[in-house]
Design a protein around this motif. Structure first.
Motif, PDB file in Angstrom:
ATOM      1  N   GLU A   1       0.819  -1.204   0.000  1.00  0.00           N
ATOM      2  CA  GLU A   1       0.000   0.000   0.000  1.00  0.00           C
ATOM      3  C   GLU A   1       0.855   1.257   0.000  1.00  0.00           C
TER       4      GLU A   1
ATOM      5  N   ARG B   1      -1.313  -4.438   2.595  1.00  0.00           N
ATOM      6  CA  ARG B   1      -2.755  -4.467   2.839  1.00  0.00           C
ATOM      7  C   ARG B   1      -3.333  -5.724   2.199  1.00  0.00           C
TER       8      ARG B   1
ATOM      9  N   HIS C   1      -3.972  -4.459   7.736  1.00  0.00           N
ATOM     10  CA  HIS C   1      -2.698  -3.970   7.238  1.00  0.00           C
ATOM     11  C   HIS C   1      -1.586  -4.621   8.052  1.00  0.00           C
TER      12      HIS C   1
END
Length: 160
Positions: free
Chosen positions: A7, A23, A30
């Motif tokens: 991410e 993610r 996460h």
């Protein structure tokens, strides 16, 4: 195994340490992994589509693998033990599959250059993932997560 994507790369405002944020593809969790500044820069350049004037080691590794007929099939974050993450790079050469032990940051830098899937073991995600991510979560996570000694500095690293 849980499929994930990179991410972002973040910098702790408190310590200036870098963290790569993975993610899960089909969820909201996460996984923060604290990495070295060089590895973070290599991943960030690729995320931003910036081509360095000379190949970085991860570009060189990818070219070497390609020239040898190997494809990076996937990388796997396989374990978390004593606050250290472990990863595996899975190569396919013809009909042969080869698994190579790696630091997560190196595996991620190679995966992003080769469009390989990123997989995280469910037990790792259960142990170390966070559901909501903002700067305060990262700063708090840093005090609890992913340090291994060895380099002499407090920079978080993965397995050596």
């Amino acid at each position: 195994m849980i499929e994930a994507s990179i991410e972002s790369i973040r910098v702790s405002m408190v310590t200036q340490n870098r963290v790569v944020i993975l993610r899960e593809v089909d969820g909201q969790r996460h996984l923060p992994i604290w990495i070295g500044s060089y590895e973070a820069e290599a991943i960030a350049l690729e995320l931003q589509g910036v081509t360095p004037t000379r190949p970085l080691p991860y570009d060189l590794m990818g070219t070497m693998l390609e020239e040898l007929g190997a494809d990076v099939d996937r990388i796997m974050i396989t374990d978390l033990s004593h606050k250290v993450y472990y990863a595996t790079i899975v190569l396919v050469v013809g009909d042969k599959t080869i698994e190579i032990d790696a630091r997560p940051s190196d595996a991620l830098a190679l995966a992003i250059r080769s469009d390989a899937r990123i997989l995280i073991d469910e037990s790792v995600m259960e142990t170390a993932s966070i559901a909501v991510l903002d700067e305060s979560d990262i700063d708090q996570t840093e005090s609890d997560t992913m340090y291994s000694g060895g380099s002499g500095d407090p920079s978080p690293t993965e397995s050596s």
